[in-house]
Write a protein that holds these residues in place. Structure first.
Motif, PDB file in Angstrom:
ATOM      1  N   ALA A  35       9.854  15.926 -49.180  1.00  0.00           N
ATOM      2  CA  ALA A  35       9.523  15.951 -47.745  1.00  0.00           C
ATOM      3  C   ALA A  35       8.122  16.518 -47.527  1.00  0.00           C
ATOM      4  N   LEU A  38       5.345  14.065 -48.215  1.00  0.00           N
ATOM      5  CA  LEU A  38       5.150  13.082 -47.149  1.00  0.00           C
ATOM      6  C   LEU A  38       4.291  13.673 -46.040  1.00  0.00           C
ATOM      7  N   LYS A  39       4.487  14.955 -45.769  1.00  0.00           N
ATOM      8  CA  LYS A  39       3.676  15.607 -44.722  1.00  0.00           C
ATOM      9  C   LYS A  39       2.217  15.646 -45.151  1.00  0.00           C
ATOM     10  N   LEU A  49       3.720  10.996 -39.377  1.00  0.00           N
ATOM     11  CA  LEU A  49       4.782  11.200 -40.371  1.00  0.00           C
ATOM     12  C   LEU A  49       5.886  10.160 -40.214  1.00  0.00           C
ATOM     13  N   TYR A  53       7.527   7.956 -43.087  1.00  0.00           N
ATOM     14  CA  TYR A  53       8.961   8.077 -43.320  1.00  0.00           C
ATOM     15  C   TYR A  53       9.636   6.713 -43.194  1.00  0.00           C
ATOM     16  N   THR A  57      11.705   4.967 -46.193  1.00  0.00           N
ATOM     17  CA  THR A  57      13.133   4.668 -46.118  1.00  0.00           C
ATOM     18  C   THR A  57      13.385   3.169 -46.124  1.00  0.00           C
ATOM     19  N   LEU A  64      14.173   9.544 -51.473  1.00  0.00           N
ATOM     20  CA  LEU A  64      13.853  10.842 -50.871  1.00  0.00           C
ATOM     21  C   LEU A  64      14.657  11.951 -51.540  1.00  0.00           C
TER      22      LEU A  64
ATOM     23  N   ARG B 145      13.718   3.857 -38.969  1.00  0.00           N
ATOM     24  CA  ARG B 145      13.952   4.333 -40.334  1.00  0.00           C
ATOM     25  C   ARG B 145      14.931   3.401 -41.020  1.00  0.00           C
ATOM     26  N   PRO B 156      11.598  11.849 -38.383  1.00  0.00           N
ATOM     27  CA  PRO B 156      11.642  11.942 -39.837  1.00  0.00           C
ATOM     28  C   PRO B 156      12.581  13.067 -40.277  1.00  0.00           C
ATOM     29  N   PHE B 157      13.406  12.785 -41.234  1.00  0.00           N
ATOM     30  CA  PHE B 157      14.346  13.748 -41.830  1.00  0.00           C
ATOM     31  C   PHE B 157      15.384  14.256 -40.836  1.00  0.00           C
TER      32      PHE B 157
END
Lengths: 281, 225
Positions: A35, A38-39, A49, A53, A57, A64, B145, B156-157
């Motif tokens: 993670a 990616l930032k 971001l 992302y 994905t 990930l 996503r 994200p996440f």
């Protein structure tokens, strides 16, 4: 991690559509996309971001989650499916004690299914670290896993008919360079004297064409250009041509069966050519 | 200027006008879910299909993304178009049966049956919210996503985004989850349009991040008194 990502970004500076290549490099470095990485990519490329992302994905080849050392893909496409791929996937799950998409606890294997590898006639297919196993049945699963633990590349050398032994000699004194007492890849090695950075010592190469196994008295740094000498007449074995891959001088040796084999003198470079007519001398 | 024919009427529009805009200019209604003035056209919901061309070469296109062309013949509401729209609505209804907007549209288009399994999704992936976030709010906090079946919209996440300013624009434009108090648990998401006697958001300090777009909000009114 920040400096590493910055290095990767620098490499791809200028190509605007290079996000996928950047992510590929990041994944090659960490085996997955952390993670935090990616930032850093988002900051470095000026993209948001969420875009990064989204790409990460979208493609199945990006992960990930941390992946294991070996990637085991079981094809469950239509043709493999009807030939019993689900049973094989199930057997892998049982043997590895990890479900599809998961990584084993010891971080050795990541098991995944793929939808078609385009080799339906050979189904069911299993690919482990780029090595294809065709017509797999569930009793072979255990063997595949065991083979992977041993090392797939080693097993290949014995099984692959395209690799064959060659005996080489010095192009000046015609003295054999073979060393039957010291074996690499299970066959006699080629012994030469290597010289670099004022160090002189022996260097042994695998005599299997296509194998890049090397042993040396002194550790040689990657990308180092090494001078090769005949251990008998001490002639510089340097040939006339330059490596087609990295432009370092090529080292020429006579092949007993006739012709010349040339290998690149740069450590880690895989440039080599085999000229059986000897026409390119 | 470009001359084209919509439902038999000649019309001249400027270069770059979409069929949707041209048809609306003439007063022909075309339903859409993913189109909004001020946001870039996306063509996700397929509700705005129209038929272009003539004879065997006639085909259905999404009018919100199709630019007007010289001499184009467009039909916005013939049998084929209406059938296609009904099918799209039936599918949308199956994925988001709780959406008031989709229910109303289905009713208006005389969709009387729903032959597909209901999914109770809370998103039709029209992308309005992501475009709102990016183009109007300049935030890019949410986006698409994944892909295929697992495609979803979010941060994200799935953690609170640093870019998000809690502006609420995404919820404001959403056709599927409009005017739904999100509460903190999706299961209890529908709070009955704040007709509850004891709306969950009364204990405000428990739900700092909660966004409510009821206007006026019953709970807030109760709180005042």
């Amino acid at each position: 991690m920040k400096t590493e990502i910055a290095g990767i970004l620098e490499k791809h500076e200028g190509d605007r559509g290079g996000l996928i290549s950047i992510l590929e490099d990041v994944q090659a470095r960490y085996s997955y996309l952390p993670a935090e990485a990616l930032k850093f990519v988002a900051d470095g490329t000026g993209r948001s971001l969420v875009d990064i992302y989204g790409v990460a994905t979208f493609y199945k080849s990006f992960s990930l989650k941390p992946r294991g050392k070996h990637l085991c893909s079981v094809c469950v496409g239509t043709a493999c499916h009807v030939r019993g791929a689900p049973v094989i996937a199930g057997e892998f799950e049982r043997q590895l004690d990890a479900s599809v998409g998961a990584t084993t606890e010891d971080n050795e294997f990541t098991l995944e299914t793929v939808n078609c590898l385009g080799a339906c006639a050979l189904g069911p297919i299993v690919v482990v670290d780029g090595h294809y196993f065709s017509n797999v049945n569930s009793s072979q699963v255990k063997r595949i896993i065991k083979k992977t633990h041993v090392g797939l590349d080693e097993a290949e050398i014995k099984a692959d008919r395209r690799l064959y032994l060659h005996t080489v000699s010095c192009s000046r004194c015609n003295h054999s360079l073979m060393d039957p007492d010291h074996k690499i890849d299970g066959s006699p090695s080629v012994r030469v004297t290597a010289s670099f950075e004022r160090k002189h010592g022996w260097l042994r190469l695998s005599s299997l064409y296509g194998s890049f196994a090397v042993e040396s008295e002194y550790p040689i740094r990657s990308d180092e250009i090494v001078d090769f000498f005949c251990p008998h007449c001490h002639t510089d074995l340097k040939g006339a041509s330059a490596c087609p891959l990295c432009n370092a001088p090529m080292v020429a040796m006579l092949v007993r069966a006739g012709g010349i084999v040339q290998i690149c003198s740069r450590r880690g470079c895989k440039g080599h050519m085999l000229d059986l007519d000897g026409a390119g001398v | 200027m470009i001359n084209l024919k919509i439902n038999g009427l000649e019309v001249s529009v400027e270069q770059g006008t979409t069929l949707l805009e041209a048809a609306r200019f003439l007063g022909f209604p075309i339903p859409t879910l993913c189109h909004m003035e001020g946001l870039s056209p996306y063509g996700a919901c397929r509700l705005c299909v129209v038929e272009i061309g003539e004879g065997p070469r006639a085909k259905l296109v999404s009018s919100c993304t199709y630019p007007a062309q010289e001499g184009l013949v467009v039909r916005t509401a013939n049998e084929r178009v209406l059938q296609a729209r009904k099918m799209v609505l039936e599918l949308l209804l199956a994925s988001c049966p709780q959406s008031k907007v989709i229910q109303d549209l289905a009713s208006a288009h005389n969709v009387r049956q729903q032959r597909f399994r209901q999914e109770h999704e809370d998103c039709i992936l029209c992308g309005l919210c992501t475009r709102m976030c990016e183009e109007q709010m300049m935030a890019k906090a949410i986006g698409f996503r994944g892909r295929g079946e697992t495609r979803s919209i979010g941060t994200p996440f799935d953690i609170k985004s640093e870019e998000c300013r809690l502006c609420g624009g995404c919820i404001y434009v959403c056709p599927a989850c409009q005017l739904r108090c999100t509460y903190t648990e999706p299961d209890k998401a529908v709070c009955g349009g704040c007709a509850n006697l004891s709306p969950p958001c009364v204990e405000k300090e428990n739900f700092d991040d909660m966004m409510c777009y009821m206007n006026p909000c019953v709970a807030c009114e109760i709180d005042k008194h």
